[in-house]
Scaffold this motif. Structure first.
Motif, PDB file in Angstrom:
ATOM      1  N   PRO A  58      -7.276  -9.357  89.097  1.00 55.78           N
ATOM      2  CA  PRO A  58      -6.966  -9.736  87.961  1.00 55.78           C
ATOM      3  C   PRO A  58      -5.551  -8.738  87.281  1.00 55.78           C
ATOM      4  CG  PRO A  58      -8.929  -8.659  87.944  1.00 55.78           C
ATOM      5  CD  PRO A  58      -8.683  -9.185  89.141  1.00 55.78           C
ATOM      6  N   ALA A  61      -2.815 -11.140  88.065  1.00 58.19           N
ATOM      7  CA  ALA A  61      -2.749 -12.283  87.421  1.00 58.19           C
ATOM      8  C   ALA A  61      -2.032 -11.804  85.913  1.00 58.19           C
ATOM      9  CB  ALA A  61      -4.663 -12.712  86.647  1.00 58.19           C
ATOM     10  N   LYS A  62      -2.407 -10.520  85.086  1.00 57.74           N
ATOM     11  CA  LYS A  62      -1.573  -9.606  83.697  1.00 57.74           C
ATOM     12  C   LYS A  62      -0.007  -9.370  84.650  1.00 57.74           C
ATOM     13  CE  LYS A  62      -5.970  -7.527  82.727  1.00 57.74           C
ATOM     14  NZ  LYS A  62      -6.451  -5.934  82.619  1.00 57.74           N
ATOM     15  N   GLU A  64       1.832 -11.405  86.512  1.00 63.53           N
ATOM     16  CA  GLU A  64       2.634 -12.727  86.089  1.00 63.53           C
ATOM     17  C   GLU A  64       2.421 -13.180  84.585  1.00 63.53           C
ATOM     18  OE1 GLU A  64       0.115 -14.936  88.725  1.00 63.53           O
ATOM     19  OE2 GLU A  64       1.120 -13.975  90.600  1.00 63.53           O
ATOM     20  N   GLU A  65       1.343 -13.048  84.153  1.00 65.75           N
ATOM     21  CA  GLU A  65       1.190 -12.427  82.801  1.00 65.75           C
ATOM     22  C   GLU A  65       2.162 -12.753  81.527  1.00 65.75           C
ATOM     23  OE1 GLU A  65      -1.318 -12.443  78.858  1.00 65.75           O
ATOM     24  OE2 GLU A  65      -2.100 -13.426  80.649  1.00 65.75           O
ATOM     25  N   TYR A  66       2.134 -11.334  82.392  1.00 65.82           N
ATOM     26  CA  TYR A  66       4.178 -10.879  81.389  1.00 65.82           C
ATOM     27  C   TYR A  66       4.916 -11.371  81.527  1.00 65.82           C
ATOM     28  CZ  TYR A  66       7.451  -6.616  80.681  1.00 65.82           C
ATOM     29  OH  TYR A  66       7.659  -5.883  80.157  1.00 65.82           O
ATOM     30  N   TYR A  67       5.298 -11.209  82.874  1.00 60.24           N
ATOM     31  CA  TYR A  67       6.630 -11.971  83.182  1.00 60.24           C
ATOM     32  C   TYR A  67       7.386 -13.145  82.892  1.00 60.24           C
ATOM     33  CZ  TYR A  67       8.262  -7.878  86.500  1.00 60.24           C
ATOM     34  OH  TYR A  67       8.474  -6.831  86.592  1.00 60.24           O
ATOM     35  N   LYS A  68       5.601 -14.115  82.540  1.00 56.21           N
ATOM     36  CA  LYS A  68       5.922 -15.224  82.063  1.00 56.21           C
ATOM     37  C   LYS A  68       6.361 -14.828  80.483  1.00 56.21           C
ATOM     38  CE  LYS A  68       2.582 -18.118  84.916  1.00 56.21           C
ATOM     39  NZ  LYS A  68       1.330 -18.723  84.756  1.00 56.21           N
ATOM     40  N   GLU A  69       6.124 -14.420  79.918  1.00 55.69           N
ATOM     41  CA  GLU A  69       5.940 -13.614  78.603  1.00 55.69           C
ATOM     42  C   GLU A  69       7.438 -13.277  78.044  1.00 55.69           C
ATOM     43  OE1 GLU A  69       2.924 -11.241  76.869  1.00 55.69           O
ATOM     44  OE2 GLU A  69       1.673 -12.981  77.045  1.00 55.69           O
ATOM     45  N   ASN A  70       7.954 -12.179  79.924  1.00 60.59           N
ATOM     46  CA  ASN A  70       9.379 -11.436  79.478  1.00 60.59           C
ATOM     47  C   ASN A  70       9.682 -11.994  80.671  1.00 60.59           C
ATOM     48  OD1 ASN A  70       8.421 -10.415  76.446  1.00 60.59           O
ATOM     49  ND2 ASN A  70       6.631  -9.171  78.570  1.00 60.59           N
TER      50      ASN A  70
END
Length: 73
Positions: A58, A61-62, A64-70
């Motif tokens: 997890p 995953a968090k 990677e999610e942050y860098y997709k948004e920013n």
């Protein structure tokens, strides 16, 4: 003194204690230590791989999610 004296007859029953070791306890000390350490390492690695591939990571995953948004500039 080759045998232990049975001082607790209610726990061990009558007579001398004649328990024989088996498994890792019957091996020489260094061999038993190596086997125990190897089993601990194998169990730890199996648990880590199970966590990584079946439960997921997890934290990664968090990130990677942050860098997709920013996305980086």
């Amino acid at each position: 003194m080759d045998r232990f004296v049975n001082k607790n007859h209610t726990l061990y029953g009558p007579g001398p204690l004649g328990r024989k070791s088996f498994g890792i306890g019957a091996r020489p000390p260094l061999q038993g230590l190596v086997i125990c350490a190897a089993q601990g390492i194998a169990f730890g690695m199996a648990g880590g791989l199970f966590y990584k591939f079946f439960i997921g990571d997890p934290g990664i995953a968090k990130i990677e999610e942050y860098y997709k948004e920013n996305p980086p500039r």
